[in-house]
Scaffold this active site. Structure first.
Site, PDB file in Angstrom:
ATOM      1  N   LYS A  99      -5.812   8.415  11.850  1.00  0.00           N
ATOM      2  CA  LYS A  99      -6.901   7.708  12.228  1.00  0.00           C
ATOM      3  C   LYS A  99      -7.382   7.959  13.693  1.00  0.00           C
ATOM      4  CE  LYS A  99      -7.006   4.200   8.761  1.00  0.00           C
ATOM      5  NZ  LYS A  99      -6.947   2.759   8.125  1.00  0.00           N
ATOM      6  N   ARG A 125       0.589   3.689   4.030  1.00  0.00           N
ATOM      7  CA  ARG A 125      -0.691   4.531   3.414  1.00  0.00           C
ATOM      8  C   ARG A 125      -0.842   5.717   4.071  1.00  0.00           C
ATOM      9  NH1 ARG A 125      -6.037   5.267   3.862  1.00  0.00           N
ATOM     10  NH2 ARG A 125      -7.315   5.489   1.992  1.00  0.00           N
TER      11      ARG A 125
END
Ligand code: 8Y4
Length: 282
Positions: free
Chosen positions: A224, A259
Site C-alpha cells: 500500500k 492480507r
C-alpha cells in the site's frame, strides 16, 4: 495474546498462530498486479498457488476500491468473482473470502461456497448484515472513512485509534444482534482507507489497543501507499520489504491474520516471528 477461534462456515481456525490471507485480484484495473488473475481459469491457478505457498485463506475481489476507481455494476462484479470463487471452493480445502461491499455479490458467492465475507465498508449496508446473519460465514469488518472515491480527501480524526475502534465495536455488536456469532467476527482497521500516512502509522503503532476489543484482527498493508510514502517508492511491485516489515509488526502487536500479495515471502517471515514467539513460552 490469548488464543481464540475464528469460525468461517465449515472451517475453524484456532488462532494460536498467525494466518495469511492471500489476495487474488479479479479486477482488470488493479494497479498492483495489473489484472493478471482476471481470467477465471488463471485466477483458480493463482489461488491454488497461494495455498501451495502457505496461505490459509484466499481473498477474491472484483471491484477496485483504490481511491478514485471507477465503479462496476453488481452484475459485472458477480460475473467476475463468482466463477473464480466457485472454481476455488471446488478445489481447495481453505476458506475462500469474497471481498465485496454489495450484499447481492456476497449472496451469490456464498451460494458457490465462499466461507468469508470481507466487507471493506464494514457492513454499513443493513442488507449485508442480513446476508451474513442468514449464513454461517466468517465476516471481516473493515473500517473505511467515507467512500472509496472520496476517502483520501483530507481525512480527519481527533483520535484515529479510538474512532476506528469504536466503529468496529459498534458494527460487531450490530452483527451479533442480527444473529452472527461472536466467533465468526474479525475486525480490520482498514489501512489506507480514508487515512493519512500518520493515521496509518498510529493505527499500527497502537494495534494492541484494538486487540483489546477481543476479536481477531486482520491487517492489510501489503504494497500500500503508506509504504510508498515511507520508502519513496512509487512502484507497488517494489514494496516487498515494507510489506514484510508491516506484517512482522502486525503479528507481533496483536494481528491474527495478514492480507498479503507476497504469500511465499510472508510465510517465511511468519515462520521466524513464530519461532521467537514460541521460544518465549518455555
Ligand atoms: C497496492 C496493492 C496498493 C493493493 C494498494 C492496494 C484491505 C482489504 C483491500 C484491507 C481487508 C489494496 C479488499 C486495497 N485492502 N480487505 N481489501 N483489509 N480486510 N490496495 O486492508 O489492497 S483492497
Amino acid at each position: 495474546m490469548a488464543a481464540s477461534i475464528w469460525r468461517c462456515g465449515r472451517f475453524e481456525f484456532a488462532l494460536d498462530h498467525s494466518l495469511i490471507m492471500g489476495i487474488v485480484n479479479v479486477t482488470p484495473d488493479s494497479f498492483s498486479d495489473g489484472g493478471m488473475c482476471e481470467d477465471p481459469l488463471v485466477a483458480v491457478v493463482c489461488g491454488r498457488e497461494l495455498v501451495a505457498w502457505g496461505a490459509s485463506i484466499i481473498d477474491v475481489g472484483g471491484e477496485s476500491t483504490r481511491p478514485g476507481a471507477a465503479g462496476v455494476s453488481v452484475a459485472e462484479e458477480i460475473a467476475r468473482v463468482r466463477p473464480v470463487i466457485g472454481g476455488l471452493t471446488g478445489e481447495l480445502d481453505v476458506p475462500i473470502s469474497v471481498d465485496t461491499r454489495h450484499p447481492e455479490v456476497a449472496r451469490a458467492c456464498l451460494d458457490v461456497g465462499a466461507a468469508i465475507i470481507n466487507d471493506v465498508s464494514g457492513f454499513r449496508d443493513p442488507a449485508m448484515v442480513d446476508v451474513a446473519a442468514a449464513s454461517d460465514a466468517g465476516v471481516v469488518i473493515m473500517h473505511m472513512l467515507g467512500e472509496p472515491r472520496t476517502m483520501q480527501a483530507e481525512p480527519h480524526y481527533d483520535d484515529v485509534v479510538a474512532e476506528v475502534g469504536e466503529y468496529l465495536a459498534r458494527q460487531a455488536a450490530a452483527l451479533e444482534r442480527a444473529g452472527v456469532a461472536r466467533e465468526r467476527i474479525a475486525l480490520d482497521p482498514g489501512i489506507g482507507f480514508g487515512k493519512t500516512l500518520e493515521h496509518n502509522i498510529e493505527l499500527l503503532h497502537r494495534l494492541p489497543e484494538l486487540a483489546t476489543l477481543g476479536y481477531p484482527l486482520v491487517v492489510g498493508a501489503s504494497r500500500k501507499s503508506m509504504i510508498g510514502m515511507i520508502l519513496g517508492e512509487p512502484d507497488p511491485g517494489k514494496r516487498l520489504e515494507g510489506s514484510l516489515a508491516i506484517a512482522a509488526w502486525a503479528v507481533t502487536h496483536g494481528a491474527s491474520i495478514v492480507r498479503v500479495h507476497d504469500v511465499a515471502e510472508t510465510v517465511r517471515l511468519l515462520r521466524v516471528t513464530q519461532a521467537i514467539a514460541d521460544g518465549g513460552a518455555r
